[in-house]
Design a protein around this motif. Structure first.
Motif, PDB file in Angstrom:
ATOM      1  N   LEU A  14       0.866  -1.179   0.000  1.00  0.00           N
ATOM      2  CA  LEU A  14       0.000   0.000   0.000  1.00  0.00           C
ATOM      3  C   LEU A  14       0.899   1.225   0.000  1.00  0.00           C
ATOM      4  CD1 LEU A  14      -2.956  -0.670   2.468  1.00  0.00           C
ATOM      5  CD2 LEU A  14      -3.133   0.057   0.097  1.00  0.00           C
ATOM      6  N   THR A  15       1.102   1.788  -1.164  1.00  0.00           N
ATOM      7  CA  THR A  15       2.009   2.918  -1.282  1.00  0.00           C
ATOM      8  C   THR A  15       1.559   3.846  -2.395  1.00  0.00           C
ATOM      9  OG1 THR A  15       4.299   3.573  -1.773  1.00  0.00           O
ATOM     10  CG2 THR A  15       3.515   1.527  -2.784  1.00  0.00           C
ATOM     11  N   ALA A  16       1.915   5.109  -2.253  1.00  0.00           N
ATOM     12  CA  ALA A  16       1.657   6.091  -3.304  1.00  0.00           C
ATOM     13  C   ALA A  16       2.861   6.262  -4.213  1.00  0.00           C
ATOM     14  CB  ALA A  16       1.288   7.438  -2.674  1.00  0.00           C
ATOM     15  N   LEU A  17       3.989   5.589  -3.897  1.00  0.00           N
ATOM     16  CA  LEU A  17       5.178   5.640  -4.749  1.00  0.00           C
ATOM     17  C   LEU A  17       5.084   4.507  -5.759  1.00  0.00           C
ATOM     18  CD1 LEU A  17       7.936   6.997  -5.285  1.00  0.00           C
ATOM     19  CD2 LEU A  17       8.950   5.248  -3.791  1.00  0.00           C
ATOM     20  N   HIS A  18       4.620   4.812  -6.945  1.00  0.00           N
ATOM     21  CA  HIS A  18       4.347   3.799  -7.960  1.00  0.00           C
ATOM     22  C   HIS A  18       5.475   3.745  -8.979  1.00  0.00           C
ATOM     23  CE1 HIS A  18      -0.233   4.161  -6.918  1.00  0.00           C
ATOM     24  NE2 HIS A  18       0.495   3.670  -5.942  1.00  0.00           N
ATOM     25  N   THR A  19       6.587   3.199  -8.543  1.00  0.00           N
ATOM     26  CA  THR A  19       7.822   3.074  -9.319  1.00  0.00           C
ATOM     27  C   THR A  19       8.277   4.458  -9.796  1.00  0.00           C
ATOM     28  OG1 THR A  19       6.995   0.904  -9.993  1.00  0.00           O
ATOM     29  CG2 THR A  19       9.026   1.630 -10.999  1.00  0.00           C
ATOM     30  N   LEU A  20       8.077   4.800 -11.073  1.00  0.00           N
ATOM     31  CA  LEU A  20       8.558   6.077 -11.618  1.00  0.00           C
ATOM     32  C   LEU A  20       7.405   6.809 -12.308  1.00  0.00           C
ATOM     33  CD1 LEU A  20      11.921   4.794 -13.149  1.00  0.00           C
ATOM     34  CD2 LEU A  20      11.676   6.179 -11.081  1.00  0.00           C
ATOM     35  N   VAL A  21       6.402   7.209 -11.550  1.00  0.00           N
ATOM     36  CA  VAL A  21       5.207   7.786 -12.171  1.00  0.00           C
ATOM     37  C   VAL A  21       5.156   9.311 -12.090  1.00  0.00           C
ATOM     38  CG1 VAL A  21       3.694   7.712 -10.125  1.00  0.00           C
ATOM     39  CG2 VAL A  21       2.717   7.461 -12.412  1.00  0.00           C
ATOM     40  N   TYR A  22       5.767   9.922 -11.075  1.00  0.00           N
ATOM     41  CA  TYR A  22       5.513  11.345 -10.828  1.00  0.00           C
ATOM     42  C   TYR A  22       6.216  12.268 -11.819  1.00  0.00           C
ATOM     43  CZ  TYR A  22       2.965   9.933  -6.780  1.00  0.00           C
ATOM     44  OH  TYR A  22       2.021   9.354  -5.968  1.00  0.00           O
ATOM     45  N   ASP A  23       7.429  11.925 -12.214  1.00  0.00           N
ATOM     46  CA  ASP A  23       8.087  12.771 -13.205  1.00  0.00           C
ATOM     47  C   ASP A  23       7.344  12.705 -14.532  1.00  0.00           C
ATOM     48  OD1 ASP A  23      10.174  14.502 -14.119  1.00  0.00           O
ATOM     49  OD2 ASP A  23      11.113  12.789 -15.102  1.00  0.00           O
ATOM     50  N   ARG A  24       6.830  11.525 -14.857  1.00  0.00           N
ATOM     51  CA  ARG A  24       6.045  11.390 -16.089  1.00  0.00           C
ATOM     52  C   ARG A  24       4.746  12.177 -15.978  1.00  0.00           C
ATOM     53  NH1 ARG A  24       4.125   5.668 -18.895  1.00  0.00           N
ATOM     54  NH2 ARG A  24       3.184   6.585 -20.759  1.00  0.00           N
ATOM     55  N   LEU A  25       4.039  12.068 -14.847  1.00  0.00           N
ATOM     56  CA  LEU A  25       2.795  12.810 -14.674  1.00  0.00           C
ATOM     57  C   LEU A  25       3.035  14.317 -14.713  1.00  0.00           C
ATOM     58  CD1 LEU A  25       0.926  10.808 -11.883  1.00  0.00           C
ATOM     59  CD2 LEU A  25       0.307  10.996 -14.291  1.00  0.00           C
ATOM     60  N   ARG A  26       4.136  14.742 -14.148  1.00  0.00           N
ATOM     61  CA  ARG A  26       4.450  16.173 -14.148  1.00  0.00           C
ATOM     62  C   ARG A  26       4.580  16.689 -15.581  1.00  0.00           C
ATOM     63  NH1 ARG A  26       9.794  18.069 -10.927  1.00  0.00           N
ATOM     64  NH2 ARG A  26      10.725  16.590 -12.410  1.00  0.00           N
ATOM     65  N   ARG A  27       5.094  15.842 -16.478  1.00  0.00           N
ATOM     66  CA  ARG A  27       5.259  16.240 -17.870  1.00  0.00           C
ATOM     67  C   ARG A  27       3.977  16.093 -18.679  1.00  0.00           C
ATOM     68  NH1 ARG A  27       8.060  12.526 -19.851  1.00  0.00           N
ATOM     69  NH2 ARG A  27       8.890  11.364 -18.088  1.00  0.00           N
ATOM     70  N   THR A  28       3.174  15.043 -18.389  1.00  0.00           N
ATOM     71  CA  THR A  28       2.001  14.762 -19.229  1.00  0.00           C
ATOM     72  C   THR A  28       0.708  15.334 -18.681  1.00  0.00           C
ATOM     73  OG1 THR A  28       1.648  12.633 -18.131  1.00  0.00           O
ATOM     74  CG2 THR A  28       3.045  12.646 -20.097  1.00  0.00           C
ATOM     75  N   ARG A  29       0.576  15.437 -17.362  1.00  0.00           N
ATOM     76  CA  ARG A  29      -0.658  15.950 -16.763  1.00  0.00           C
ATOM     77  C   ARG A  29      -0.432  17.239 -15.985  1.00  0.00           C
ATOM     78  NH1 ARG A  29      -4.484  11.739 -16.749  1.00  0.00           N
ATOM     79  NH2 ARG A  29      -6.004  13.401 -16.422  1.00  0.00           N
ATOM     80  N   GLY A  30       0.821  17.719 -15.958  1.00  0.00           N
ATOM     81  CA  GLY A  30       1.130  18.958 -15.268  1.00  0.00           C
ATOM     82  C   GLY A  30       1.340  18.745 -13.783  1.00  0.00           C
ATOM     83  N   PRO A  31       1.960  19.736 -13.106  1.00  0.00           N
ATOM     84  CA  PRO A  31       2.195  19.606 -11.662  1.00  0.00           C
ATOM     85  C   PRO A  31       0.924  19.362 -10.864  1.00  0.00           C
ATOM     86  CG  PRO A  31       3.437  21.452 -12.576  1.00  0.00           C
ATOM     87  CD  PRO A  31       2.531  20.979 -13.653  1.00  0.00           C
ATOM     88  N   GLU A  32      -0.196  19.959 -11.284  1.00  0.00           N
ATOM     89  CA  GLU A  32      -1.442  19.758 -10.555  1.00  0.00           C
ATOM     90  C   GLU A  32      -1.937  18.322 -10.690  1.00  0.00           C
ATOM     91  OE1 GLU A  32      -4.869  20.733  -8.241  1.00  0.00           O
ATOM     92  OE2 GLU A  32      -2.802  21.443  -8.402  1.00  0.00           O
ATOM     93  N   GLY A  33      -1.782  17.725 -11.867  1.00  0.00           N
ATOM     94  CA  GLY A  33      -2.170  16.331 -12.041  1.00  0.00           C
ATOM     95  C   GLY A  33      -1.350  15.408 -11.159  1.00  0.00           C
ATOM     96  N   ALA A  34      -0.042  15.655 -11.080  1.00  0.00           N
ATOM     97  CA  ALA A  34       0.816  14.852 -10.209  1.00  0.00           C
ATOM     98  C   ALA A  34       0.417  15.034  -8.747  1.00  0.00           C
ATOM     99  CB  ALA A  34       2.274  15.228 -10.420  1.00  0.00           C
TER     100      ALA A  34
END
Length: 508
Positions: free
Chosen positions: A76-96
């Motif tokens: 049970l974790t919010a650290l999903h391997t390498l998702v946040y840098d990708r989300l920051r680029r594709t969905r913006g900082p607010e999406g991340a």
């Protein structure tokens, strides 16, 4: 130790109580909400709605929490391997940020539920790590730590871990958790019943008519009328929005065994290297913990699964020489093309139907999040991250066009290539015991299996979902569809959807 007979199956299924009896419905039903699927997303949704006064029925084709949820590694974790840098680029900082907040809120909600209901599910707090041994990936890890921290997680880049081998670097997030998923969900099902809900196992839903009310039909001919319907079958069995074009199925292997608790890692680890390696431990007692190692992801129907098990076993035994491996199993996940689950209205015209899918290997935090989100949507409440997960989103699909097109090209290759029968291929007499192969018979293709006693049986080689050609997984003794992940027993029975009809028997 490599022979399948020497390994047991899922630790979670073996060590959980049997649960209260839940036979199929004896006749037609009328409820406020029908939830199709009894895994973590379905049971979480049903439980949330029952606590809000809705009359809910859960319809599960097999056993509760015994499908994908019963074969997870249970992090049970919010650290999903390498998702946040990708989300920051594709969905913006607010999406991340919304992704981090929603996943972290799900973990806190689970902790509160365990405390409130007094659930004995081996709940343990732990830190989560995404690590790499290759120094060339340190920049990637630093970027992920920065993006996760900007999204609101207590993330940091570190170079030291408790693993018994060196790493080049890692992203660390504290305050996460691990637990026994089936014990947790059976307790949720019991509380669901106390709140007026009902649960039915062995109840496969094969038809959906949307309206007011919606009507579901089971394979036994029972009708279930409901004002609202939630499809939480991991891969949607009803796909009015063509979500299968945005989902890629993959399987992962698991090996596990006892290790002395003094040598057992207490935190949770994952690396994207070597086809993924995930490590955690669970309580066993008598001074031992269960080491659980996951990896070797592959497309259903791929060859050489035994070799993949051997590679994973070799890795576990070389990195943890003290372990005695006793279990192995496999799980299946669906990746969305933009890395974000699809949770919300089933299609653009939906008024009373909802879906939860595409958790990408993180179905525990994702399933609990989905339960809360769908509970709010069904009861008319708004959640700030509903737009992030909305299956009707289009902009992110455009941004992730490369992944979308790659998935469609793979599926198209099967659709076209599978319809050109090979000029040569194995004959039934060439198939060894315990194996299977697709055999050309006249102008058709049969899926032929030989059991350990030498008897042959044949079924149609066409998946009943959309007609792709199945392939045999010898290690797990199953016919698997590479297009959308349906799985069948050697005799054609459904093991896993989205197919809702078995493979038809054929006469050799």
């Amino acid at each position: 130790m490599n022979a399948e007979s020497e390994f047991h199956g899922s630790h979670w299924l073996q060590t959980a109580p049997p649960g209260a009896p839940a036979p199929p419905p004896a006749g037609d039903l009328t409820v406020d909400v029908a939830v199709v699927g009894g895994g973590i997303a379905g049971l979480s949704t049903a439980w949330e709605l029952a606590r809000r006064g809705r009359e809910v029925a859960v319809l599960e084709a097999g056993r509760l929490a015994a499908g994908v949820t019963g074969h997870t590694t249970a992090k049970l974790t919010a650290l999903h391997t390498l998702v946040y840098d990708r989300l920051r680029r594709t969905r913006g900082p607010e999406g991340a940020r919304l992704y981090a907040r929603s996943q972290s809120a799900a973990i806190r909600h689970a902790a509160e539920t365990v405390a409130e209901l007094g659930i004995d599910c081996e709940w343990e707090e732990a830190a989560a790590f995404t690590y790499a041994e290759d120094p060339g990936r340190v920049g990637e890890l630093r970027a992920e730590a920065e993006a996760a921290r900007e999204a609101g997680l207590p993330a940091e880049f570190v170079t030291e871990t408790e693993l018994p081998f060196p790493v080049a670097g890692a992203v660390r997030v504290s305050g996460e958790a691990q637990f026994h998923p089936r014990k947790y969900l059976l307790a949720l099902a019991d509380d669901l019943r106390r709140n007026g809900g009902s649960v039915y196992e062995g109840t496969r839903v094969v038809g959906l008519s949307e309206g007011e009310p919606c009507v579901l039909t089971t394979d036994a001919g029972v009708s279930v009328r409901a004002r609202e319907v939630v499809i939480a079958t991991h891969y949607p069995v009803f796909d009015r929005a063509l979500l299968f074009t945005r989902l890629s199925p993959r399987r992962e292997l698991v090996v596990a065994g006892a290790i002395d608790q003094g040598q057992a890692p207490r935190d949770m680890y994952i690396t994207p290297e070597q086809g993924t390696r995930s490590v955690r431990t669970a309580p066993l007692g008598d001074g031992e913990r269960l080491l659980i190692v996951t990896g070797e992801h592959f497309t259903p129907g791929a060859a050489d699964v035994e070799k993949r098990f051997a590679r994973l076993t070799g890795w576990a035994e070389s990195r943890f020489p003290e372990v005695t491996l006793t279990h192995r199993w496999a799980t299946q996940d669906n990746d969305s093309t933009d890395s974000v689950p699809l949770v919300g209205p089933l299609h653009p015209g939906s008024r009373h139907t909802y879906v939860a899918t595409g958790f990408g290997g993180w179905g525990l935090s994702g399933g609990i999040m989905a339960g809360r989100l769908l509970g709010d949507l069904v009861t008319g409440q708004q959640v700030e991250w509903s737009g992030l997960y909305d299956p009707r989103r289009l902009l992110s699909v455009v941004r992730e066009g490369g992944a979308f097109l790659k998935h469609q090209a793979q599926v198209a290759r099967h659709f076209v290539g599978d319809r050109i029968p090979p000029l040569t291929g194995p004959a039934p007499e060439d198939i060894p015991p315990g194996d299977g192969a697709v055999v050309r018979v006249g102008t058709g293709q049969y899926a032929v299996h030989r059991d350990d006693d030498g008897r042959l049986r044949a079924v149609s080689a066409r998946c009943t979902h959309l007609g792709c050609l199945v392939a045999f997984n010898r290690a797990e003794q199953a016919w698997e569809c590479p297009c959308h992940g349906s799985r069948f027993a050697p005799d054609g029975r459904i093991l896993q959807g989205p197919a809702v009809r078995p493979l038809k028997k054929r006469d050799l």
